[in-house]
Design an enzyme around this catalytic site. Sequence first.
Site, PDB file in Angstrom:
ATOM      1  N   CYS A 131      -6.733   0.542   0.146  1.00 40.75           N
ATOM      2  CA  CYS A 131      -6.783   0.104   1.395  1.00 40.75           C
ATOM      3  C   CYS A 131      -6.859  -1.372   1.155  1.00 40.75           C
ATOM      4  CB  CYS A 131      -7.735   0.506   2.352  1.00 40.75           C
ATOM      5  SG  CYS A 131      -7.446  -0.110   4.174  1.00 40.75           S
TER       6      CYS A 131
ATOM      7  N   GLN B  56     -15.782 -10.612  16.500  1.00 46.31           N
ATOM      8  CA  GLN B  56     -14.022 -10.528  16.226  1.00 46.31           C
ATOM      9  C   GLN B  56     -14.130  -9.916  14.844  1.00 46.31           C
ATOM     10  OE1 GLN B  56     -11.789 -11.225  18.166  1.00 46.31           O
ATOM     11  NE2 GLN B  56     -12.759 -12.255  20.007  1.00 46.31           N
TER      12      GLN B  56
ATOM     13  N   GLU C  41     -19.952 -10.821  32.548  1.00 44.91           N
ATOM     14  CA  GLU C  41     -19.808  -9.552  31.913  1.00 44.91           C
ATOM     15  C   GLU C  41     -20.029  -8.361  32.612  1.00 44.91           C
ATOM     16  OE1 GLU C  41     -18.181  -6.694  29.762  1.00 44.91           O
ATOM     17  OE2 GLU C  41     -17.643  -8.824  29.115  1.00 44.91           O
TER      18      GLU C  41
ATOM     19  N   TYR D  15     -15.216 -12.059  31.589  1.00 44.85           N
ATOM     20  CA  TYR D  15     -15.110 -11.183  30.507  1.00 44.85           C
ATOM     21  C   TYR D  15     -15.866 -11.718  29.173  1.00 44.85           C
ATOM     22  CZ  TYR D  15     -11.346  -9.705  33.733  1.00 44.85           C
ATOM     23  OH  TYR D  15     -10.553  -9.180  34.782  1.00 44.85           O
TER      24      TYR D  15
ATOM     25  N   CYS E 237       0.769  -1.124   0.024  1.00 44.95           N
ATOM     26  CA  CYS E 237      -0.041  -0.214  -0.085  1.00 44.95           C
ATOM     27  C   CYS E 237       0.865   1.415   0.086  1.00 44.95           C
ATOM     28  CB  CYS E 237      -0.988   0.046   1.372  1.00 44.95           C
ATOM     29  SG  CYS E 237      -2.172   1.391   1.259  1.00 44.95           S
TER      30      CYS E 237
ATOM     31  N   CYS F 291      -4.989 -10.464  24.480  1.00 47.19           N
ATOM     32  CA  CYS F 291      -4.944  -9.462  23.519  1.00 47.19           C
ATOM     33  C   CYS F 291      -3.488  -8.687  23.827  1.00 47.19           C
ATOM     34  CB  CYS F 291      -5.901  -8.641  23.098  1.00 47.19           C
ATOM     35  SG  CYS F 291      -6.662  -7.660  24.641  1.00 47.19           S
TER      36      CYS F 291
END
Length: 472
Positions: free
Chosen positions: A176, A300, A350, A329, A73, A426
């Site tokens: 993109c 996701q 949660e 979570y 790109c 993450c």
Amino acid sequence: MALKKGQEVELEIIDAAFKGKGLAKVDGLAVFVPGTTPGDKVIARIIKKKKKYREAKLLEILEPSPHRIEPRCRHANVCGGCSWQHIPYAKQLEFKTQQVRDHIERIGHLDGSIVKMGIGADEEFYYRNKMEYSISARRWLTQEEINRDEYVDDSAFAAGLHAPGRFDKILNLKECHLQVPESFQILDFVRNYCIEHGITPYDTFEDSGFMRHVMIRNSHHTDDFMVNLVTFQDDQEVMQKMARALLEEFPFITTIVNNVNDTKSPTAIGRFEKVLHGPGFIVDEIGDFTFKIHPNAFFQTNTAQAEKLYEIARNYAELQDGDIVYDLYCGVGTLSLFMSKPAKHVLGIELVDVAVKNARFNAEENNVGNVSFIKGDMKDVFTEEVVKTHGAPNVLITDPPRAGMHADVVERLCELKVPRIVYVSCNSSTMARDLKELNKVYEIEEVQPVDMFPQTYHIEAVAKLKLREPEE
């Protein structure tokens, strides 16, 4: 060498460091340089001086690394969307795996050999199922324009992604490669349509204008395709005309939605929403489960890799008939549903109320009767009443945000002594911090990195924990 702010220095990049920055050493002092890769010899300018390190801006590549490639790109060196396009994907995966291993050893004080080689994505590009493009009355100037002596006007109908570190300026994209090609084509069409029809971009400073965002979702397993047009004003005549023009140009679009955000908040979530075409949602699948995804619902971002991640988590859980699983979570319940077979019961926990509602909806839509969800803070939820109602867990899944688990939650898990824990992360640095404490009670058997975001430095990881046998 003191390395003062503003000083230009020649550096050799020796490693890939946190957040994808290249690492150089000058008299033992660490210097971090974004946009570089191990093996590069560069000239950089020191822009930030800290006690133990420096940060620098890349000025010139004197000798490129053998690992360096030409980005696909044209915006790769400026855009924050995918900052590792200059590194071959196989090397990206090596660097990411080493990053997890480094955190496990340095922060977690654990044996790095428990970290397996990262699992890569089948698709290096076009893997995202959602892109949120922003629109602004001010565009980010190119380096060539910045270097000009004369004034360069930055006002424009800019459509694309935020320039790194700037809330007000948009990199006006010409291409993109993160989502399917149709995604950028739609953005380009909306930009040109607005310019042609005098529809103004939103101006952050003036708090005026019309168009704010173009959010695009596509399903991995079906042909569903959503365009969500976020505006500052509610003008259904304008939006209906734009929707008809979009459908004429892109007949594969299955739903078009208009979110109206008439506040100063920069979010793409509208204060209210109107469906212009189709059902107002798309349908996708993870494993055996189907999900209706509304414009502002969490899902996701990389469906194919999420399935790999969840499969690893389920394998690590070693589920057996009759198991009771707690999913901390749990978000909108995708992982809870994935764990529902062959468990006796799965309890998702949660803190966010809307996520709990979505989770219950997803369970109902999939006719899953052995999963339930409660709202609560993780550090306060393990009460006798909860355990009495749902049973004591045999397996615990935890998938915390980037900040990791609260210290009280870690302490409570050590007290509960659940036989098996699966930690999905993450952020491997905060995971390593939590594993260091859990290691007092649990054996950390294995850590498997999974790459959800090729062309970036981000990496997910799943850890398998087993309760230590009591000492005799």
